[in-house]
Design a protein around this motif. Sequence first.
Motif, PDB file in Angstrom:
ATOM      1  N   LEU B  29      -7.990   3.813  12.783  1.00 51.59           N
ATOM      2  CA  LEU B  29      -8.640   3.120  11.674  1.00 51.59           C
ATOM      3  C   LEU B  29      -7.607   2.341  10.872  1.00 51.59           C
ATOM      4  CD1 LEU B  29     -10.943   5.996  10.363  1.00 51.59           C
ATOM      5  CD2 LEU B  29     -11.711   3.822  11.347  1.00 51.59           C
ATOM      6  N   ALA B  30      -7.998   1.163  10.400  1.00 55.29           N
ATOM      7  CA  ALA B  30      -7.172   0.418   9.452  1.00 55.29           C
ATOM      8  C   ALA B  30      -8.048   0.158   8.236  1.00 55.29           C
ATOM      9  CB  ALA B  30      -6.693  -0.889  10.066  1.00 55.29           C
ATOM     10  N   LEU B  31      -7.578   0.561   7.075  1.00 52.98           N
ATOM     11  CA  LEU B  31      -8.367   0.386   5.850  1.00 52.98           C
ATOM     12  C   LEU B  31      -8.377  -1.080   5.443  1.00 52.98           C
ATOM     13  CD1 LEU B  31      -9.845   1.656   3.391  1.00 52.98           C
ATOM     14  CD2 LEU B  31      -7.611   1.757   2.274  1.00 52.98           C
ATOM     15  N   GLU B  32      -9.575  -1.616   5.203  1.00 52.88           N
ATOM     16  CA  GLU B  32      -9.704  -3.001   4.755  1.00 52.88           C
ATOM     17  C   GLU B  32     -10.617  -3.032   3.531  1.00 52.88           C
ATOM     18  OE1 GLU B  32      -8.048  -5.534   6.300  1.00 52.88           O
ATOM     19  OE2 GLU B  32      -8.714  -6.781   4.619  1.00 52.88           O
ATOM     20  N   ARG B  33     -10.125  -3.622   2.446  1.00 53.87           N
ATOM     21  CA  ARG B  33     -10.984  -3.789   1.263  1.00 53.87           C
ATOM     22  C   ARG B  33     -11.513  -5.226   1.332  1.00 53.87           C
ATOM     23  NH1 ARG B  33      -6.334  -1.248  -0.261  1.00 53.87           N
ATOM     24  NH2 ARG B  33      -6.614   0.919  -0.907  1.00 53.87           N
ATOM     25  N   PRO B  34     -12.765  -5.391   1.759  1.00 55.16           N
ATOM     26  CA  PRO B  34     -13.236  -6.747   2.095  1.00 55.16           C
ATOM     27  C   PRO B  34     -13.188  -7.712   0.915  1.00 55.16           C
ATOM     28  CG  PRO B  34     -15.026  -5.115   2.235  1.00 55.16           C
ATOM     29  CD  PRO B  34     -13.761  -4.358   2.067  1.00 55.16           C
ATOM     30  N   TRP B  35     -13.323  -7.181  -0.323  1.00 60.39           N
ATOM     31  CA  TRP B  35     -13.330  -8.077  -1.491  1.00 60.39           C
ATOM     32  C   TRP B  35     -11.957  -8.686  -1.754  1.00 60.39           C
ATOM     33  CZ3 TRP B  35     -14.250  -2.811  -1.600  1.00 60.39           C
ATOM     34  CH2 TRP B  35     -13.230  -2.016  -2.129  1.00 60.39           C
ATOM     35  N   GLU B  36     -10.891  -8.152  -1.141  1.00 61.19           N
ATOM     36  CA  GLU B  36      -9.559  -8.749  -1.341  1.00 61.19           C
ATOM     37  C   GLU B  36      -9.396 -10.034  -0.534  1.00 61.19           C
ATOM     38  OE1 GLU B  36      -6.644  -5.748  -0.442  1.00 61.19           O
ATOM     39  OE2 GLU B  36      -7.083  -4.614  -2.292  1.00 61.19           O
TER      40      GLU B  36
END
Lengths: 222, 222
Positions: B29-36
């Motif tokens: 898994l790679a954490l992605e904060r889509p709003w960034e």
Amino acid sequence: MRCLYHFPLSPASRKVRLVLAEKRLPFELALERPWERRVEYLELNPAGTVPTLVEESGVVVPDSTVICEYLEEAYPETPLLGRSIGERVETRRLVAWFDGRFDTEVTQALLGQKHMRRMAGRGGPDAAVMRAGYVAIRHHLDYIGWLAETRRWLAGGSLSLADFAAAAHLSSLDYVGDVDWSVSPPAKEWYARMKSRPCFRAVLADRVAGIVPPQHYDDLDF
Amino acid sequence: MRCLYHFPLSPASRKVRLVLAEKRLPFELALERPWERRVEYLELNPAGTVPTLVEESGVVVPDSTVICEYLEEAYPETPLLGRSIGERVETRRLVAWFDGRFDTEVTQALLGQKHMRRMAGRGGPDAAVMRAGYVAIRHHLDYIGWLAETRRWLAGGSLSLADFAAAAHLSSLDYVGDVDWSVSPPAKEWYARMKSRPCFRAVLADRVAGIVPPQHYDDLDF
């Protein structure tokens, strides 16, 4: 006879009409105003969205994405998803792009605000939303133009569902005069190719009461 | 190694994690904060949504629906769409229902308003939207309960993507304490069956900084 419950200005309905015609599957149309939430229609499709396809066998298929996947599996003779796994990923990615992001940023913001809200009796348009829509459509036309310049069809070497999804949205927006084709000559050239296909004829011949399309709308050499 | 860019509370991300695990396909898994809206991420997936799957071969597959169709075609050993055309229509119909209508009426109205807006720095929740969300989730739990009572799994006789789509949304909502399971005992019984599957373990073990799930969240006999 196969029947498609549709609404003329709905891009999702247009996409399925184009795909059925491209696959040479005969069908009749039934007009459905989704905001009326007819009980008989909700029994066919609890989500209440258009379109819904009802096969002569009685099989009921709601949702334009579900219908297109179904048509690919049931009638694979004219394949519109691509053959390799990579082509199919790219086709489905672009369909999700047009029916997701393009729909939210452009179609809902322009067609939705100006016409669908009024037809559904939900009041007038929000000017700020529409301004954002006019900005967004320019970016989207540029993107479509870039795809059309770098590939034969939008998803790659073959005509695919991606072309029909994009053309369906643009044809609905073009009907209400919201597409400035001068933004992207390659997008315009691609759309002229799409419009000239026999499958497009019936869609271009449709008229919606009270809304007159611009002169170029059904002109194949616009 | 196969990599899934995800966000822990995103139901679309959870759905794909569950499907990958059910199909026994190893992934990191790679954490992605889509709003960034990270530029490198937008290059992988111009839509900027989570999740995006990157295969070891380099194939990039964005969008949870596109990923699930891809996984069915690339790894058909554990079929999750159904075998007959009718089963496949019903599975896809329900996935579209949960990722469309349920997402809009419930997930966006509750999880979206309470947590995602704050995380994305877009301000506090709209109380009227949340009230509508709490009403809607009761109807949706009733519908899930009705499906679970009349069928072995939500789309029919076999475990399918419909179960994973519904369980993904409910698990995200359950994490933030927004599911009143007493509304529908058959929905609760179905969800207990889902939660007990090995594929669910990693999802239930996840914790999001600053949000403590209710006691029953990872209890298999809740």
